[in-house]
Design an enzyme around this catalytic site. Sequence first.
Site, PDB file in Angstrom:
ATOM      1  CG  ASN A  87      -1.867   1.101   1.299  1.00  0.00           C
ATOM      2  OD1 ASN A  87      -1.850   1.998   0.463  1.00  0.00           O
ATOM      3  ND2 ASN A  87      -2.744   1.074   2.295  1.00  0.00           N
TER       4      ASN A  87
ATOM      5  NE  ARG B 164      -6.243   1.278  -0.227  1.00  0.00           N
ATOM      6  CZ  ARG B 164      -6.376   2.370   0.494  1.00  0.00           C
ATOM      7  NH1 ARG B 164      -5.354   2.860   1.162  1.00  0.00           N
ATOM      8  NH2 ARG B 164      -7.508   3.009   0.533  1.00  0.00           N
TER       9      ARG B 164
ATOM     10  CG  HIS C  65     -13.261   3.118   2.734  1.00  0.00           C
ATOM     11  ND1 HIS C  65     -14.081   4.151   3.102  1.00  0.00           N
ATOM     12  CD2 HIS C  65     -12.014   3.508   3.025  1.00  0.00           C
ATOM     13  CE1 HIS C  65     -13.369   5.138   3.600  1.00  0.00           C
ATOM     14  NE2 HIS C  65     -12.091   4.771   3.563  1.00  0.00           N
TER      15      HIS C  65
ATOM     16  NE  ARG D 270     -11.089  12.396   3.423  1.00  0.00           N
ATOM     17  CZ  ARG D 270     -10.943  11.090   3.183  1.00  0.00           C
ATOM     18  NH1 ARG D 270     -11.734  10.502   2.308  1.00  0.00           N
ATOM     19  NH2 ARG D 270     -10.020  10.398   3.785  1.00  0.00           N
TER      20      ARG D 270
ATOM     21  CD  GLU E 186      -9.200  -1.175   4.118  1.00  0.00           C
ATOM     22  OE1 GLU E 186      -9.499  -0.450   3.162  1.00  0.00           O
ATOM     23  OE2 GLU E 186      -8.808  -0.726   5.211  1.00  0.00           O
TER      24      GLU E 186
END
Length: 397
Positions: free
Chosen positions: A7, A90, A180, A241, A385
Amino acid sequence: MKILVINAGSSSLKYQLIDMETEKVLAKGGCERIGIDGSFLKAKGNGQEKVYEQPMPNHKVAIELVINALRDDVIGVIKSMDEIGAVGHRIVASGEYFKKTTLVTPEVQKTLEEKTFELAPLHNPAAATGLRACMEVMPKTPMALVFDTSFHATMPEKAYLYGIDYNDYKAYGVRKYGAHGTSHKFVSAEAAKYLGKKPEQLKIVTCHLGNGSSISAVDGGVCVDTSMGFTPLAGVMMGTRSGDIDASAVEFLARKKNLSHADAVTYLNKKCGVAGISGVSSDFRDLDDGAKKGNARCKLALDMFNYQTKKFVGAYAAAMGGLDCIVFTAGIGENSPNVREGVCEGLEFLGVKLDVKENAVRKDGIHEISAKDSKVKVLIIPTNEELVIARETAALL
Ligand code: ADP
């Protein structure tokens, strides 16, 4: 087979080496401050940790260091690089170019680099740099791209389209892609397993609540809607955000604050969310502390987050025509009883009944927090993940 999961960020590179026979993590770690002063690799293996403080001018050097750590005398778990069967990378955004996990060929690499960067300017170029570096260091090892967006590729057109000129959607690919996906996929499948049902039998709302948060409607094992949009700025408000906001308000704010288009988007990504509302922090632990001490804006930020998340749960129950299970996962979903309680509160009419005492208990693994007589099961499921990326990569080979 052993799969290396990578990642890569612009100045960081996280990895895990997973044995697919046992699905155990053999080694993991991360390089930080790549390309800047003070770079280091923190690596774990054989139950021990080692920190390598070494210059890493680029991702290639970082990957070389990771391979060395994997072969280290003390923390090493392999003898030779050949033991790594494949590498799964990823990738945050795929646009409409990739719908599923894809083996890297020169053509695939070209599409990744030429078409997808503008969809995730912070993430995809970094991931592509990580991929290039890996290919240089491990030229014979197969590489796979695993996209955060793939799980959402099953959304119907009516769910992923914005109400814009259809020709513009076609010309520019402006639509909802979600994020996600590997997490939503993992926890929804785990929920079905835990409940002893086939995924086809279940209508699940998965709440991935972390620094970035997204909520998905998973009907019969496939994603039918999700809260994030063209980019991960959409949906519920997050750490920094804004989440969903009227586009006209953005133009208005940009004019008032004298911001360019790009700066306005940076503002919405970095200066808003619960950090903006509270004026205190983007971290929910700080907000909990603040609210406990009577800080009204911390409480407001939490109330807004819970309210917005709850509204997605309700909307997705309506979209699916029912609800069997709510799953909470990621940093906040797994660790904040207050958020879980705040989200579930008022959803009794849907058949959601939280066991408030159980919700406050901390447990490892899957944890059922709904009352025994709750029609809708409420579960905490730790996300993984990396394991999804490794499984997808192995399946592809
Ligand atoms: P990401 O992977 O998106 O960076 P995570 O899923 O790791 O984020 O979530 C990080 C967030 O989880 C932190 O910002 C913090 O707000 C939240 N978090 C972690 N532990 C707790 C806790 N005990 N209580 C409340 N929130 C927590």
